[in-house]
Write an enzyme that holds these catalytic residues in place. Structure first.
Site, PDB file in Angstrom:
ATOM      1  N   ARG A  23      32.930  25.702 -19.898  1.00 29.72           N
ATOM      2  CA  ARG A  23      33.910  25.796 -18.810  1.00 29.72           C
ATOM      3  C   ARG A  23      33.200  25.908 -17.471  1.00 29.72           C
ATOM      4  O   ARG A  23      33.144  24.973 -16.690  1.00 29.72           O
ATOM      5  CB  ARG A  23      34.855  26.977 -19.056  1.00 29.72           C
ATOM      6  CG  ARG A  23      36.169  26.870 -18.273  1.00 29.72           C
ATOM      7  CD  ARG A  23      36.079  27.365 -16.838  1.00 29.72           C
ATOM      8  NE  ARG A  23      35.741  28.770 -16.727  1.00 29.72           N
ATOM      9  CZ  ARG A  23      35.530  29.387 -15.580  1.00 29.72           C
ATOM     10  NH1 ARG A  23      35.601  28.722 -14.432  1.00 29.72           N
ATOM     11  NH2 ARG A  23      35.183  30.668 -15.542  1.00 29.72           N
ATOM     12  N   TYR A 151      40.716  37.409 -15.188  1.00 29.36           N
ATOM     13  CA  TYR A 151      39.668  37.311 -14.166  1.00 29.36           C
ATOM     14  C   TYR A 151      40.234  37.801 -12.838  1.00 29.36           C
ATOM     15  O   TYR A 151      41.362  37.451 -12.470  1.00 29.36           O
ATOM     16  CB  TYR A 151      39.259  35.859 -13.950  1.00 29.36           C
ATOM     17  CG  TYR A 151      38.199  35.290 -14.853  1.00 29.36           C
ATOM     18  CD1 TYR A 151      36.872  35.687 -14.753  1.00 29.36           C
ATOM     19  CD2 TYR A 151      38.528  34.290 -15.775  1.00 29.36           C
ATOM     20  CE1 TYR A 151      35.895  35.129 -15.557  1.00 29.36           C
ATOM     21  CE2 TYR A 151      37.558  33.722 -16.593  1.00 29.36           C
ATOM     22  CZ  TYR A 151      36.238  34.148 -16.475  1.00 29.36           C
ATOM     23  OH  TYR A 151      35.277  33.601 -17.274  1.00 29.36           O
ATOM     24  N   GLU A 153      39.221  36.816  -9.502  1.00 27.75           N
ATOM     25  CA  GLU A 153      38.354  35.866  -8.792  1.00 27.75           C
ATOM     26  C   GLU A 153      37.853  36.443  -7.470  1.00 27.75           C
ATOM     27  O   GLU A 153      38.610  37.048  -6.720  1.00 27.75           O
ATOM     28  CB  GLU A 153      39.123  34.570  -8.537  1.00 27.75           C
ATOM     29  CG  GLU A 153      38.276  33.486  -7.889  1.00 27.75           C
ATOM     30  CD  GLU A 153      39.091  32.264  -7.525  1.00 27.75           C
ATOM     31  OE1 GLU A 153      38.464  31.265  -7.110  1.00 27.75           O
ATOM     32  OE2 GLU A 153      40.325  32.302  -7.635  1.00 27.75           O
TER      33      GLU A 153
END
Length: 522
Positions: A23, A151, A153
């Site tokens: 990924r 996540y 970010e």
């Protein structure tokens, strides 16, 4: 290790490694894996390298991505790895979740905004609005039976610029069904001290939650930052094979695994014996070559070059460490070149099961140093060629090749320009022929006639390179000469096959001129 002086979070414990080569690694400039390449890498990571989790794609990217993820999930389900395959999803309520479900996936890694600046300027939303959207997607994923990680970010900048925003989104999500809160240093801006302080705060503020660290390597600090995060209490670390990733890449899985095991006594699941093989697999599929001096997996990292190091190893393993090649299914080698010493040569002779006298070793070593001075790479496979050439050589110097220039071209006649010393007389001559060696024969024959000597006819001509040889390997040329009453063989060794043939010819000329002198003296 004296664990009493370490904080409780640094005591040996299980650390998960999540590989995101398929990924995040695909964000490397110019890297795009085919579906079958993705499947092959995924199988190698889970089945052989034994990573704990793999992140294989981003949802909704392309049909090819969907095909790859579906194939990986089908295989993983059969092998019992289904809950260890993860896909990045977005805060889009149903779209990413449905895409992952359609591939047979079981885990979503939801990408939320970890900084107030990203939330405000990229989404145009407040913390409360974004948190509500994130919870909406989490709840839908949970209803559909997906396992959920989140996540945050750009968490590193978000925590630095406005920690209240980070605490706010964490407070909203902490009681939701999230297994791992994944905190990225998205732009690779943190130092180990900053990592330790911020993760210590997060782990102490939310002691019942599990945190992952997702480092990037923009300052070359990714592995050091991993150590700091583990000391602070994280339970998992994200890596890629060969540091693939955007810009300077992610943390190297090979480096992180070995450092956590050797320097921090952490329990990790990685089977080190497969690190190099899988590194080579990813190198081939990605087209991104790893440096020869890359720790653990680089071609040269278990090669001793200096003769003094080979001598120390010979006498007592003085230059060996815990970081030995055997751990990684590799072997230690001792380079041959201008820095080689007797011990370097002996180590290579042992590998080849060859035994030479001290005198012959000196001759061979002198030739190795001479070749090394010309910046040629010498391998163990080249050594038999050098030995054979040296041991059959006589110190006759009736003819010395002082300079040689050859010009060849497609559909053009080759030409050669020579400068030779014959019995003290210097000659400069030119020749032409159908190839470089033919042009050399034409030139040298012109001057040898003045000494009542002519070359015998070639009976055979053989070129060899070492088994498994590379483009820069030494070349051995063996020429069989029809000398009338007998066939004689001479050998030449050089990285250029034409010069190898020239040296084999010079050797024959010296032998026959010497014999002519002996005949005259009688």
């Amino acid at each position: 290790m004296n664990t009493q002086s370490l904080p409780a979070t640094s005591l040996p414990r299980k650390i998960e490694l999540m590989d995101t080569t398929l990924r995040d690694g695909e964000q490397t400039q110019g890297v795009s894996f085919t579906p079958m390449e993705k499947v092959s890498i995924a199988k190698a990571l889970l089945q052989f390298l034994r990573v704990d989790r793999i992140e294989v794609a981003s949802a909704r990217v392309s049909e090819g991505e969907k095909e790859a993820v579906t194939c990986i999930n089908e295989w993983a389900k059969q092998e019992g790895f289904a809950d260890r395959v993860e896909v990045l999803g977005f805060v889009d309520h149903t779209s990413s979740v449905d895409w992952i479900l359609s591939t047979g996936g079981q885990v979503i890694n939801l990408l939320a905004k970890g900084s107030e600046k990203h939330c405000r300027e990229q989404l145009g939303k407040t913390l409360e609005q974004h948190s509500a959207d994130v919870l909406k997607t989490i709840n839908y994923a949970h209803q559909q039976g997906l396992k959920i990680n989140v996540y945050l970010e750009d968490w590193s900048n978000g925590y630095k610029d406005n920690p209240a925003y980070v605490y706010g989104i964490m407070d909203t999500l902490q009681h939701s069904p999230v297994r791992h809160f994944m905190l990225p240093d998205t732009l690779g801006v943190m130092s180990p001290e900053e990592v330790y302080a911020s993760f210590t705060d997060m782990c102490q503020r939310y002691p019942d939650l599990s945190f992952d660290f997702h480092p990037h390597n923009d300052y070359g600090l990714a592995t050091a930052n991993v150590m700091a995060a583990v000391r602070a209490g994280v339970s998992a670390v994200h890596c890629t094979i060969n540091c693939l990733g955007e810009r300077a890449g992610n943390a190297s899985l090979a480096e992180v695994a070995v450092v956590l095991r050797d320097k921090m006594a952490m329990d990790i699941s990685i089977d080190e014996s497969h690190l190099v093989r899988i590194s080579n697999l990813v190198e081939n599929f990605s087209g991104k070559r790893i440096a020869d001096n890359a720790p653990i997996v680089g071609a040269d990292v278990f090669t001793q070059t200096a003769g003094i190091h080979a001598d120390g190893d010979q006498k007592g393993g003085l230059y060996k460490t815990r970081l030995g090649p055997e751990r990684f299914s590799r072997t230690r080698s001792y380079a041959l070149g201008k820095m080689s010493g007797k011990a370097s040569l002996k180590k290579n002779l042992e590998l080849l099961e060859l035994d030479l006298s001290e005198e012959d070793q000196k001759k061979v070593l002198a030739r190795i140093v001479s070749i090394g001075d010309s910046k040629q790479t010498i391998t163990t496979d080249d050594l038999p060629f050098i030995i054979a050439d040296v041991l059959e050589s006589k110190n006759y110097q009736h003819i010395k090749l002082q300079a040689c220039s050859i010009n060849s071209g497609l559909d053009l006649e080759s030409t050669v320009s020579l400068r030779v010393d014959i019995k003290g007389d210097k000659h400069q001559i030119t020749g032409a022929g159908s190839g470089g060696f033919d042009a050399f024969i034409d030139a040298i024959s012109k001057v040898l006639g003045r000494y009542d000597y002519s070359l015998p006819r070639l009976a055979d001509y053989e070129i060899r390179i070492p088994k498994g040889g590379h483009a820069s390997a030494l070349t051995e040329c063996v020429i069989t000469w029809d000398c009338g009453s007998e066939l004689r063989k001479t050998r030449g060794v050089h990285v250029n096959q034409v010069f190898a043939a020239i040296f084999a010819t010079i050797k024959l000329i010296n032998l026959q001129l010497h014999e002519m002198e002996l005949t005259v003296s009688k």
